[in-house]
Design a protein around this motif. Structure first.
Motif, PDB file in Angstrom:
ATOM      1  N   UNK A 309       0.863  -1.178   0.000  1.00 34.56           N
ATOM      2  CA  UNK A 309       0.000   0.000   0.000  1.00 34.56           C
ATOM      3  C   UNK A 309       0.902   1.232   0.000  1.00 34.56           C
ATOM      4  N   UNK A 310       0.848   1.985  -1.065  1.00 33.99           N
ATOM      5  CA  UNK A 310       1.735   3.142  -1.212  1.00 33.99           C
ATOM      6  C   UNK A 310       0.922   4.410  -0.993  1.00 33.99           C
ATOM      7  N   UNK A 311       1.454   5.295  -0.166  1.00 36.79           N
ATOM      8  CA  UNK A 311       0.767   6.568   0.044  1.00 36.79           C
ATOM      9  C   UNK A 311       0.993   7.461  -1.178  1.00 36.79           C
ATOM     10  N   UNK A 312      -0.111   7.886  -1.762  1.00 37.63           N
ATOM     11  CA  UNK A 312      -0.025   8.770  -2.922  1.00 37.63           C
ATOM     12  C   UNK A 312       0.159  10.205  -2.425  1.00 37.63           C
ATOM     13  N   UNK A 313       1.334  10.749  -2.673  1.00 39.19           N
ATOM     14  CA  UNK A 313       1.608  12.107  -2.192  1.00 39.19           C
ATOM     15  C   UNK A 313       0.861  13.115  -3.057  1.00 39.19           C
ATOM     16  N   UNK A 314       0.632  14.287  -2.472  1.00 44.95           N
ATOM     17  CA  UNK A 314      -0.155  15.319  -3.137  1.00 44.95           C
ATOM     18  C   UNK A 314       0.418  15.676  -4.518  1.00 44.95           C
ATOM     19  N   UNK A 315       1.745  15.783  -4.576  1.00 44.24           N
ATOM     20  CA  UNK A 315       2.388  16.191  -5.840  1.00 44.24           C
ATOM     21  C   UNK A 315       2.160  15.149  -6.943  1.00 44.24           C
ATOM     22  N   UNK A 316       2.019  13.874  -6.513  1.00 45.28           N
ATOM     23  CA  UNK A 316       1.887  12.797  -7.510  1.00 45.28           C
ATOM     24  C   UNK A 316       0.488  12.715  -8.111  1.00 45.28           C
ATOM     25  N   UNK A 317      -0.475  13.341  -7.426  1.00 45.93           N
ATOM     26  CA  UNK A 317      -1.863  13.264  -7.880  1.00 45.93           C
ATOM     27  C   UNK A 317      -2.011  13.676  -9.345  1.00 45.93           C
ATOM     28  N   UNK A 318      -1.257  14.685  -9.734  1.00 43.72           N
ATOM     29  CA  UNK A 318      -1.395  15.190 -11.097  1.00 43.72           C
ATOM     30  C   UNK A 318      -0.359  14.648 -12.053  1.00 43.72           C
ATOM     31  N   UNK A 319       0.595  13.867 -11.532  1.00 44.52           N
ATOM     32  CA  UNK A 319       1.681  13.426 -12.419  1.00 44.52           C
ATOM     33  C   UNK A 319       1.723  11.912 -12.615  1.00 44.52           C
ATOM     34  N   UNK A 320       1.200  11.160 -11.673  1.00 43.50           N
ATOM     35  CA  UNK A 320       1.321   9.702 -11.777  1.00 43.50           C
ATOM     36  C   UNK A 320       0.641   9.221 -13.063  1.00 43.50           C
ATOM     37  N   UNK A 321       1.297   8.296 -13.765  1.00 39.77           N
ATOM     38  CA  UNK A 321       0.750   7.819 -15.045  1.00 39.77           C
ATOM     39  C   UNK A 321      -0.426   6.880 -14.802  1.00 39.77           C
TER      40      UNK A 321
END
Ligand SMILES: [Zn+2]
Ligand SMILES: [Zn+2]
Length: 458
Positions: A309-321
């Motif tokens: 279970x990986x915590x999705x950081x705020x910055x990744x919300x818009x960049x994760x593929x």
């Protein structure tokens, strides 16, 4: 006994009831209305301003039941604060998170009432919380010196099977008793076992009515629903799309994680990371740590070690593929603005490969509710901050509720066989359904729907 409904709204709103029994006063729940802003979201504590309370008892740690506890503690400084041992480990986390959300909303939306309490308040309050095991009788008014000589009424927490630590509360006085269901689930979930409300009798019953307006689907079983969810996830992953499941951080997230872990164990979906929110991660660790104290299925299933279970950081919300077949379990369940699920849904919205799977209730006036009601290809107003969007992604709904069915609640009411039954914590249409059914089935029970702020004698 006197009972006051302190919910400020004639809907699910904020759970909060005051009961006066044998000259002692108990507040049950100190919720916050999830859809109202600022002070309007608070229970009607003002109505009790001239009164002392002996104790505050919390049924469970969902925001609509505990979110205004620091405000209640400010109003009623002498009150002792009682909850289950499991809730004791969660309450502070939930309230600190509320402070963060309120600070965020103050900044983003200019709500000047916020925060209604601070991190310092929560820290101070936490030192006063008392945690108790289920099925222990607690003297809740014996603390008050002015009452020396009077025997205290008692209360007892009963496992409600709804989320970790959830409880129904049985209050016993000299000659009368009351049972408050809190939020209850009478069927096993994936982790939590069904409520243990056996053998409860009370003169007065306060009952939640969340699902009173849900017509049961013929042939529905939870098992079939999970098979349908499994097949739907398989389909999205095989087309290399991603799945977003909007969910509460406490309860729903862990139930879904457990289901995903079991799917991976069975080889139904490939082993892969699951992206969750920071708060979801904290509660998941507490579910694991407290597994031995919980009436649960799969006692050996430790979610954090079994799943990546990986915590999705705020910055990744818009960049994760999103093209690689990922699974996201993010708050909030109704895609409320300023939440990770809202922003992720917006990213997925116009891409037909992506899927948003709802597993709980979404208010028709929430972004999630509006999305559910939109057909593929239609343009609609998603939220004030996001504006209009065209829905091209897949949207489905799966019924994995943590609330009792309305039929199970009707049966329960019959078993408790109270003199007076108060309907609460539901939309007016839900309460109405219950009132009609209960009157027909149990003509001897007096059924009441106390309006916000009203006091009834029972
Ligand atoms: Zn709840
Ligand atoms: Zn609730």
């Amino acid at each position: 006994m006197l009972i006051a409904n302190l919910n400020p709204a004639d809907e699910i709103g904020a759970s909060s009831w005051m009961v006066e029994l044998d000259h002692c006063r108990l507040l049950m729940d100190a919720g916050m209305h999830p859809k109202r802003e600022g002070r309007a979201a608070l229970p009607l504590y003002k109505l009790l301003d001239d009164k002392d309370l002996d104790a505050i008892a919390i049924s469970h740690c969902h925001h609509d039941h505990i979110g205004s506890l620091p405000v209640a503690m400010r109003h009623f400084r002498k009150a002792h604060v009682l909850m289950t041992e499991l809730s004791y480990h969660l309450a502070g986390r939930v309230l600190h998170n509320s402070v963060n959300v309120m600070l965020h909303q103050r900044e983003d939306r200019g709500i000047s009432d916020y925060p209604l309490y601070t991190h310092d308040d929560v820290e101070e309050n936490e030192a006063q919380f008392q945690g108790f095991k289920y099925n222990r009788e607690i003297d809740w008014a014996s603390f008050s010196k002015s009452r020396a000589g009077f025997p205290s009424p008692t209360l007892e927490f009963f496992d409600a099977g709804h989320a970790l630590g959830s409880a129904g509360i049985l209050v016993r006085g000299k000659s009368q008793s009351l049972f408050f269901t809190g939020d209850v689930c009478f069927h096993d979930q994936t982790i939590l076992q069904a409520a243990r409300f056996d053998g409860i009798h009370a003169d007065v019953l306060i009952m939640e009515t969340t699902r009173g307006n849900r017509v049961p689907q013929p042939g529905f079983t939870r098992k079939k629903e999970i098979l349908r969810l499994t097949a739907a996830i398989q389909k999205v992953l095989s087309r290399r799309g991603s799945v977003l499941i909007p969910a509460f951080a406490l309860g729903r997230t862990q139930e879904l994680l457990a289901e995903l872990a079991l799917m991976m164990r069975a080889g139904q979906i490939p082993r892969q990371p699951v992206y969750i929110g920071g708060l979801g991660r904290v509660f998941t660790e507490i579910y694991d740590q407290r597994a031995h104290l919980t009436a649960r299925q799969w006692p050996d299933l430790q979610l954090t070690s079994e799943l990546q279970a990986i915590v999705l950081e705020k910055e990744e919300l818009n960049t994760i593929k999103l093209g690689g077949g990922r699974i996201f379990l993010l708050t909030a369940g109704m895609l409320t603005e300023c939440t990770p699920a809202h922003d992720m849904a917006l990213r997925m919205m116009e891409d037909p490969r992506q899927a948003i799977f709802f597993v709980g209730y979404a208010d028709p006036n929430s972004p999630g509710g509006r999305l559910k009601a939109t057909k593929p290809g239609e343009t609609f107003l998603f939220s004030p901050t996001a504006g209009k969007a065209t829905r091209r992604c897949e949207v489905q709904e799966f019924d994995l509720t943590a609330h009792a069915t309305r039929e199970a609640l009707l049966d329960f009411a019959g078993r408790v066989s109270p003199r007076v039954l108060l309907l609460g914590h539901g939309e007016p249409s839900s309460r109405q359904w219950f009132e009609e059914q209960l009157r027909a089935r149990y003509p001897g029970i007096r059924i009441l729907q106390p309006a916000p702020g009203s006091v009834v004698e029972a």
